[in-house]
Design an enzyme around this catalytic site. Structure first.
Site, PDB file in Angstrom:
ATOM      1  CE  LYS A 247      -3.059   2.769   3.035  1.00  0.00           C
ATOM      2  NZ  LYS A 247      -3.961   2.811   4.212  1.00  0.00           N
ATOM      3  CG  ASP A 252      -5.396   8.187   4.353  1.00  0.00           C
ATOM      4  OD1 ASP A 252      -6.325   8.792   3.785  1.00  0.00           O
ATOM      5  OD2 ASP A 252      -5.562   7.202   5.113  1.00  0.00           O
ATOM      6  CE  LYS A 259      -6.387   9.159   7.789  1.00  0.00           C
ATOM      7  NZ  LYS A 259      -6.979   8.112   8.617  1.00  0.00           N
ATOM      8  CD  GLU A 331      -6.550   5.359   2.460  1.00  0.00           C
ATOM      9  OE1 GLU A 331      -7.516   5.488   3.240  1.00  0.00           O
ATOM     10  OE2 GLU A 331      -5.401   5.120   2.869  1.00  0.00           O
ATOM     11  NE  ARG A 333     -10.666  -0.980   4.077  1.00  0.00           N
ATOM     12  CZ  ARG A 333     -11.218  -1.084   5.277  1.00  0.00           C
ATOM     13  NH1 ARG A 333     -12.370  -1.717   5.437  1.00  0.00           N
ATOM     14  NH2 ARG A 333     -10.632  -0.576   6.332  1.00  0.00           N
TER      15      ARG A 333
HETATM   16  N1  BES Z   1      -4.058   4.869   6.856  1.00  0.00           N
HETATM   17  C1  BES Z   1      -5.177   4.625   7.685  1.00  0.00           C
HETATM   18  C2  BES Z   1      -4.877   3.662   8.835  1.00  0.00           C
HETATM   19  C3  BES Z   1      -3.885   4.158   9.850  1.00  0.00           C
HETATM   20  C4  BES Z   1      -4.326   4.809  10.979  1.00  0.00           C
HETATM   21  C5  BES Z   1      -2.545   3.937   9.685  1.00  0.00           C
HETATM   22  C6  BES Z   1      -3.431   5.250  11.928  1.00  0.00           C
HETATM   23  C7  BES Z   1      -1.647   4.375  10.633  1.00  0.00           C
HETATM   24  C8  BES Z   1      -2.069   5.028  11.751  1.00  0.00           C
HETATM   25  C9  BES Z   1      -6.320   4.040   6.867  1.00  0.00           C
HETATM   26  O1  BES Z   1      -6.382   4.451   5.548  1.00  0.00           O
HETATM   27  C10 BES Z   1      -7.581   4.460   7.521  1.00  0.00           C
HETATM   28  O2  BES Z   1      -7.843   5.629   7.513  1.00  0.00           O
HETATM   29  N2  BES Z   1      -8.319   3.512   8.071  1.00  0.00           N
HETATM   30  C11 BES Z   1      -9.534   3.805   8.738  1.00  0.00           C
HETATM   31  C12 BES Z   1     -10.578   2.825   8.268  1.00  0.00           C
HETATM   32  C13 BES Z   1     -11.968   3.159   8.697  1.00  0.00           C
HETATM   33  C14 BES Z   1     -12.443   4.394   7.953  1.00  0.00           C
HETATM   34  C15 BES Z   1     -12.851   1.990   8.418  1.00  0.00           C
HETATM   35  C16 BES Z   1      -9.276   3.655  10.230  1.00  0.00           C
HETATM   36  O3  BES Z   1      -8.515   2.774  10.622  1.00  0.00           O
HETATM   37  O4  BES Z   1      -9.822   4.451  10.995  1.00  0.00           O
HETATM   38 ZN    ZN Z   2      -4.634   5.003   4.693  1.00  0.00          ZN
HETATM   39 MN    MN Z   3      -7.464   6.242   5.308  1.00  0.00          MN
END
Ligand code: BES
Ligand code: ZN
Ligand code: MN
Length: 482
Positions: A247, A252, A259, A331, A333
């Site tokens: 990935k 992001d 976020k 995103e 996935r």
């Molecule tokens: N890149 C993030 C996951 C992440 C969070 C990596 C903190 C490192 C530190 C990923 O793209 C994400 O935002 N995931 C969300 C998924 C949710 C919207 C279902 C998450 O984990 O909150």
């Molecule tokens: Zn991410």
């Molecule tokens: Mn994300």
């Protein structure tokens, strides 16, 4: 860090700190015994005792490094001891670190690896740092019974260190510098090591039908890229390859499902999975691994914009399966769905392993010392876990329960891109599983392990870890390089 292996008789240069390993219960002689008696140093793992201008020694400083029980002193402990010694004296003003340790050539080589990893620093954007704040130790001597044998044993480990440094550099770079095309350029430059690199841009991915990956990048002014890195090191160049998929979300923001501002800057390292795959390929080329390996990086930037994808959008992936977007922040996935499908479709690999900073939920589950390991194949899972243990990288098996698929059923499409908060890392993995087409596969969720701040591990400076390079290289070496 400039490292040499020397015989015990080699003269100690001026401005040298000498590190000596001390085990639990070891007794010292003379002035050193006095210094130990005046401290709490017992030889326990991780302890150090810094002695200035020690009587009867040529070195300017002597640092005793605790290494715990003699019987438990293995190559990993040698790395940690050397790294601990470096950290103790790196800002001492001295210039050379000389390490005395007993043990064979392999032990000495691992001490050198420990030094390479501990002395990593990303300081290219610091222009006003005072010299007296910078590390002063630039050279190391490792005392070995057979310096030539130690140097030979260090060659493959040095390739690993180069790979990890490459990963750490990528992960540390700010997102205004390292956007998808720049990441792709840096990977393309690895052709000088003997790797073959193909870069696909948006038109090529459009042609392939990668509607899932492309949707994530469509709000960014930076073009999405897919990097394909090939290392054909096996004697039989036509032997089925092993594939790694990363990935590579260069930043992001969450997209339209944006976020919160707090810690959003951390999302520059949301390309950590791709960074590890790139570093692994670097290491494999560096040590001329006898195996055929493909690395695939899905490189995008997830931004909010008038042209960004929306919650509610239905995407058609390269596999033909459709996805209802519930949250544009899920995103990773979506990127991997097309990268994994493309990988198995084009390369028919023996197996695929993807690496991704995929979910916050894996951090809730496992913290920052263990990555989550999901697999549809028992042998692959066992090999990954064994390699992780050997390389001292934390990895913990997680389940793929079919019942949880219910969470990602959609009313309008073949699946949704998120489930509930319950088991968020698991439903993310189940989503990916729909894109592996039955090929043996494992998914490493490295959201907790790609970045460490603060770090309490001597071989990992604060920041980018380079997690996974070691364990994957080890698994290939132990199981697939006949
Ligand atoms: N890149 C993030 C996951 C992440 C969070 C990596 C903190 C490192 C530190 C990923 O793209 C994400 O935002 N995931 C969300 C998924 C949710 C919207 C279902 C998450 O984990 O909150
Ligand atoms: Zn991410
Ligand atoms: Mn994300």
């Amino acid at each position: 860090m400039d490292i040499e292996f020397v015989a015990a008789t080699t003269a100690i240069p001026p401005k040298t700190a000498l590190a000596r390993i001390a085990f639990d219960g070891d007794t010292q002689q003379g002035a050193l015994a006095q210094a130990v008696a005046a401290s709490r140093f017992t030889g326990a793992k991780g302890q150090t005792l810094d002695v200035l201008a020690p009587q009867g020694e040529t070195a300017a400083r002597l640092v005793l490094v605790g290494a715990g029980k003699t019987a438990a002193f293995d190559v990993i402990a040698a790395e940690q001891a050397a790294a601990t010694a470096y950290n103790a004296v790196k800002a001492s003003g001295l210039e050379t670190l000389r390490i005395e340790l007993s043990g064979d050539a392999d032990m000495a080589a691992h001490a050198a690896l420990g030094l390479r990893l501990a002395s990593y620093r990303f300081d290219k954007y610091r222009t006003t740092e005072k010299t007296d704040k910078k590390p002063s130790i630039g050279k190391a001597q490792i005392v070995a019974a057979d310096p030539d044998a130690a140097l030979a044993a260090f060659a493959p480990l040095s390739a690993i260190a180069d790979g990890i440094s490459f990963t750490r550099d990528l992960v540390s770079e700010p997102p205004n510098v390292l956007y998808p095309a720049e990441f792709a350029r840096r990977v393309k430059a690895l052709e000088s090591l003997g790797l073959e690199v193909e870069i696909l841009g948006e038109p090529e991915m459009m042609q392939l039908g990668m509607g899932s990956l492309l949707a994530v990048g469509q709000g960014s002014i930076r073009e999405s890229q897919l990097a394909v890195i090939k290392w054909y090191g096996a004697a039989d160049k036509s032997a089925q390859p092993i594939a790694f998929v990363g990935k590579g979300v260069c930043f992001d923001t969450g997209g339209i499902s944006i976020k919160p501002a707090d810690s959003m800057e951390d999302m520059k390292w949301d390309m950590g999975g791709a960074g590890t795959v790139a570093g692994l390929m670097h290491a494999l080329a560096g040590r001329k691994a006898k195996v055929n390996v493909i690395g695939i990086l899905g490189l995008v930037e997830n931004m909010p914009d008038g042209n960004a994808y929306r919650p509610g959008d239905v995407l058609t992936s390269m596999s033909g399966q459709t996805i209802e977007v519930i949250n544009t922040d899920a995103e990773g996935r979506l990127v991997l769905a097309d990268a994994l499908w493309y990988c198995q479709d084009r390369f028919k690999p023996k197996f695929m392993v993807d690496l991704a900073t995929l979910t916050g939920a894996i951090i809730v589950a496992l913290g920052n010392d263990y990555a989550g390991c999901y697999a549809n194949d028992e042998d692959l899972a066992a090999n990954l876990l064994a390699a992780a243990k050997a390389e001292d990288e934390g990895l913990w098996r997680m389940p793929l329960p079919d019942a949880y698929n219910k969470q990602i059923e959609s009313m309008i499409a073949d699946m949704k891109n998120t489930g509930t908060r319950a088991g968020g890392s698991i439903t993310a993995a189940l989503f990916l599983q729909k894109y592996v087409n039955g090929v043996p596969w494992a998914h490493l969720d490295i959201a907790g392990t790609a970045w460490k701040k603060p770090s309490s591990v001597a071989t990992i400076p604060d920041g980018a870890v380079g997690f996974g390079v070691r364990l994957l290289s080890r698994m290939l070496q132990d199981k697939y390089e006949g």
